[in-house]
Design an enzyme around this catalytic site. Structure first.
Site, PDB file in Angstrom:
ATOM      1  N   ASP A 209     106.499  48.278  12.997  1.00 10.96           N
ATOM      2  CA  ASP A 209     105.448  49.256  13.245  1.00 10.96           C
ATOM      3  C   ASP A 209     104.070  48.582  13.254  1.00 10.96           C
ATOM      4  OD1 ASP A 209     104.966  52.191  13.393  1.00 10.96           O
ATOM      5  OD2 ASP A 209     103.724  51.769  11.640  1.00 10.96           O
ATOM      6  N   GLU A 263     105.836  46.402  17.661  1.00  9.88           N
ATOM      7  CA  GLU A 263     105.093  47.439  18.377  1.00  9.88           C
ATOM      8  C   GLU A 263     103.691  46.893  18.632  1.00  9.88           C
ATOM      9  OE1 GLU A 263     103.676  50.811  16.321  1.00  9.88           O
ATOM     10  OE2 GLU A 263     103.644  52.064  18.090  1.00  9.88           O
TER      11      GLU A 263
HETATM   12  O1  ISL Z   1      98.741  57.817  17.981  1.00 13.76           O
HETATM   13  C1  ISL Z   1      98.770  56.746  18.478  1.00 13.76           C
HETATM   14  C2  ISL Z   1      97.529  55.967  18.701  1.00 13.76           C
HETATM   15  O2  ISL Z   1      96.532  56.870  19.127  1.00 13.76           O
HETATM   16  C3  ISL Z   1     100.103  56.231  18.778  1.00 13.76           C
HETATM   17  O3  ISL Z   1     100.068  55.388  19.850  1.00 13.76           O
HETATM   18  C4  ISL Z   1     100.672  55.571  17.543  1.00 13.76           C
HETATM   19  O4  ISL Z   1     100.036  55.992  16.395  1.00 13.76           O
HETATM   20  C5  ISL Z   1     100.516  54.071  17.598  1.00 13.76           C
HETATM   21  O5  ISL Z   1     101.216  53.654  18.723  1.00 13.76           O
HETATM   22  C6  ISL Z   1     101.128  53.449  16.360  1.00 13.76           C
HETATM   23  O6  ISL Z   1     102.425  54.007  16.207  1.00 13.76           O
HETATM   24  C7  ISL Z   1     103.167  53.661  15.040  1.00 13.76           C
HETATM   25  O7  ISL Z   1     102.367  53.727  13.857  1.00 13.76           O
HETATM   26  C8  ISL Z   1     101.903  55.002  13.426  1.00 13.76           C
HETATM   27  C9  ISL Z   1     102.932  56.134  13.519  1.00 13.76           C
HETATM   28  O8  ISL Z   1     102.258  57.384  13.465  1.00 13.76           O
HETATM   29  C10 ISL Z   1     103.699  56.051  14.827  1.00 13.76           C
HETATM   30  O9  ISL Z   1     104.723  57.066  14.862  1.00 13.76           O
HETATM   31  C11 ISL Z   1     104.314  54.671  14.923  1.00 13.76           C
HETATM   32  O10 ISL Z   1     105.140  54.551  16.080  1.00 13.76           O
HETATM   33  C12 ISL Z   1     101.498  54.812  11.987  1.00 13.76           C
HETATM   34  O11 ISL Z   1     102.624  54.300  11.276  1.00 13.76           O
END
Ligand code: ISL
Ligand code: CA
Length: 564
Positions: A209, A263
């Site tokens: 993440d 990610e």
């Molecule tokens: O909301 C976003 C940015 O404006 C999304 O793209 C997302 O928060 C971002 O991609 C990061 O995502 C990951 O981390 C977040 C979580 O809310 C997301 O579900 C996860 O995929 C914080 O852990």
């Protein structure tokens, strides 16, 4: 396909050959009628996933959490969320998966924890607590303002003043998600230890993440005005991120031959090879945002064109280069549904365009990631008012944009209806039974009312369904190395409606042709290509004769051809 688990002895990059299916456990299948998906519910559906033919499940966070961000706020990394079941349920699920040749990767959320994690409870107790430096604490400005102008992604400042010690702590996301301090080697040790805990249980790797965020800018200077709208480009570019990942690779990922997908929110295509080039020893692959955010300006939905989509995919392929690797995806738990976003979810074209998008995702030079429900052509939800949403991101944006009067409610709702993460979080549609067969109770989030027409039970019985087309595409990819490793060449990047690309490995050459629209059209193959035969199409193609160089494409036709 039986896929024996990668073992440390296995030198091959096993994760290049697999098709991954993302399960968002809260919304996948509820086995005990409490309206919340759970691990036993997943185990009950492994036969379905095995029939689909996927090789790896990516499980979104299953850990103990207060669910401020639906599990992306972890309170205990070694405990299963009570609503999802027990560790015995997890072990049973993993054992059943592996008996079926399915590997499991889990979600590593270590840029931040929950504010209810014991580490943070200790850290906030006093300025000299041994765990104070597990997190990022700073004095406010002399006038009491936050240490800098960093915004949170979920509205407001990324700093929260904690009265006990009179300092601010950093949280890129919700106030209940304090960022860990990766400059502290104890944090590395704690993270590596929890990674070993799950790898020793038989997990095959991790989706990581917002992993590029773990290195913070030295001195935490203010963002410049042009950086404020997209802080992710600054947050993902800290000076230590590669050192941290190379250490993680050396100590954990390499010895376990573990699959890792970062990610890469905020990582540009120029920077991507720094994370995925195998010679650097960091990650197996990354998720780039260049496709799913093609038509996004923060919370605003903008337009996209097919040439722009094609250019993004070509750049992702180039970024993977010779020594790296990429991922191919159009949807996940943070994005709207693929067929509503990039296809045509009207009754006339939903199925055919969903199959066309599946053809695209499953024929890239990358590891394909399918999101639960994509294989059914599930669509966005018909959200009306702000109360229809669960997402902490929507709640935060509503406070920051609408309640402050900056943006009219109707305008915000028009955009978020199309972009909301909740579009992909509505429960899986298993049957035409109440609540789509997801639960016998009240679902935690409303099921899309179109479950009566769009559900797994109906599609398993229909050989022409979106489900069976995904199954055929996955089987074809498994038996066709050129579709995995073959060179990717877009043969007509400027065409406004046709997406045509070749995949070439040694003397095996395939052509994928997608008609991105409802207009039938003739297409003369460029570059002297000629067709040997059609291999697989989405039920709309005409039977081409060997040597054909002119195609008559039906609306949303998607065909994979073998070339002479
Ligand atoms: O909301 C976003 C940015 O404006 C999304 O793209 C997302 O928060 C971002 O991609 C990061 O995502 C990951 O981390 C977040 C979580 O809310 C997301 O579900 C996860 O995929 C914080 O852990
Ligand atoms: Ca349940």
């Amino acid at each position: 396909m039986s896929q024996t688990r990668a073992t440390p002895q296995r030198p091959t990059a096993w994760w290049k050959e697999v098709v991954v299916y993302q399960v968002y456990p809260r919304s996948f299948n509820d086995s005990n009628g409490d309206g919340i998906g759970d691990l036993n519910g997943i185990t009950a559906k492994l036969g379905y996933l095995q029939q689909l033919g996927i090789d790896v499940v990516w499980l979104s966070p299953h850990f103990d959490s207060p669910n401020a961000d639906n599990g992306y706020d972890i309170r205990n990394y070694r405990q299963v969320l009570a609503e999802f079941g027990t560790m015995a349920d997890f072990d049973r699920m993993l054992e059943d998966m592996r008996a079926r040749g399915i590997e499991l990767i889990i979600d590593l959320v270590v840029n931040h924890t929950s504010d209810e994690h014991v580490w943070f409870a200790d850290s906030r107790r006093s300025r000299d607590n041994p765990r104070r430096d597990y997190y990022i604490w700073r004095d406010g400005k002399p006038d009491g303002a936050p240490p800098n102008n960093y915004p949170s992604f979920f509205g407001g400042s990324a700093w929260q003043l904690d009265p006990t010690t009179g300092q601010y702590y950093l949280h890129y996301f919700d106030v209940k998600q304090p960022d860990l301090n990766w400059e502290n080697p104890q944090v590395h040790a704690e993270v590596f230890d929890l990674m070993r805990f799950w790898l020793d249980k038989g997990v095959a790797g991790f989706r990581m993440d917002v992993i590029p965020f773990i290195s913070k800018q030295p001195g935490l200077p203010d963002l410049a005005p042009d950086q404020l709208a997209h802080p992710e480009f600054v947050y993902s570019n800290g000076p230590q991120v590669h050192q941290y990942l190379q250490r993680m690779h050396h100590e954990i990922l390499d010895p376990y031959n573990a699959m890792s997908v970062g990610e890469a929110f905020g990582v540009t295509l120029e920077q991507a090879p720094l994370f995925t080039d195998a010679q650097r020893g960091e990650l197996s692959m990354v998720f780039q945002f260049d496709v799913v955010r093609l038509d996004r300006d923060n919370w605003r939905k903008t337009d996209w064109t097919l040439p722009a989509l094609k250019a993004a995919l070509a750049r992702i392929d180039q970024a993977a280069g010779l020594h790296g690797w990429a991922t191919s995806y159009l949807c996940n738990h943070d994005n709207p549904r693929a067929v509503s976003h990039f296809g045509d979810d009207s009754p006339a074209w939903r199925e055919r365009s969903a199959k066309a998008l599946a053809t695209l995702v499953l024929t890239q030079r990358a590891t394909p990631f399918l999101y639960q429900g994509d294989e059914l052509g599930m669509t966005n939800y018909p959200f009306q008012g702000v109360k229809d949403y669960d997402d902490v991101e929507v709640r935060g944006q509503w406070r920051q944009l609408v309640e402050t009067g900056r943006v009219p409610a109707a305008e915000y709702l028009e955009h978020v209806r199309q972009t909301s993460r909740d579009n992909a979080r509505t429960p899986m549609q298993w049957s035409a039974d109440p609540h789509g067969g997801f639960t016998t109770g009240q679902p935690w989030l409303a099921v899309n009312p179109n479950y009566v027409e769009i559900n797994a039970a109906a599609q398993l019985e229909d050989p022409d369904s979106v489900f069976h087309h995904h199954r055929r595409l996955i089987a074809l990819r498994h038996q066709t190395p050129a579709l995995v490793h073959g060179a990717y060449v877009d043969i007509d990047p400027k065409h406004e409606q046709i997406f045509a690309y070749t995949r070439t490995l040694a003397d095996e050459r395939y052509l994928v042709v997608l008609n991105f629209g409802t207009r039938p059209l003739e297409y003369a193959l460029p570059g002297g290509l000629s067709i040997e035969r059609a291999v697989l199409d989405n039920g709309s193609g005409d039977a081409v004769t060997a040597g054909a160089t002119l195609l008559t494409l039906a609306p949303w036709q998607a065909t994979i051809y073998k070339l002479d």
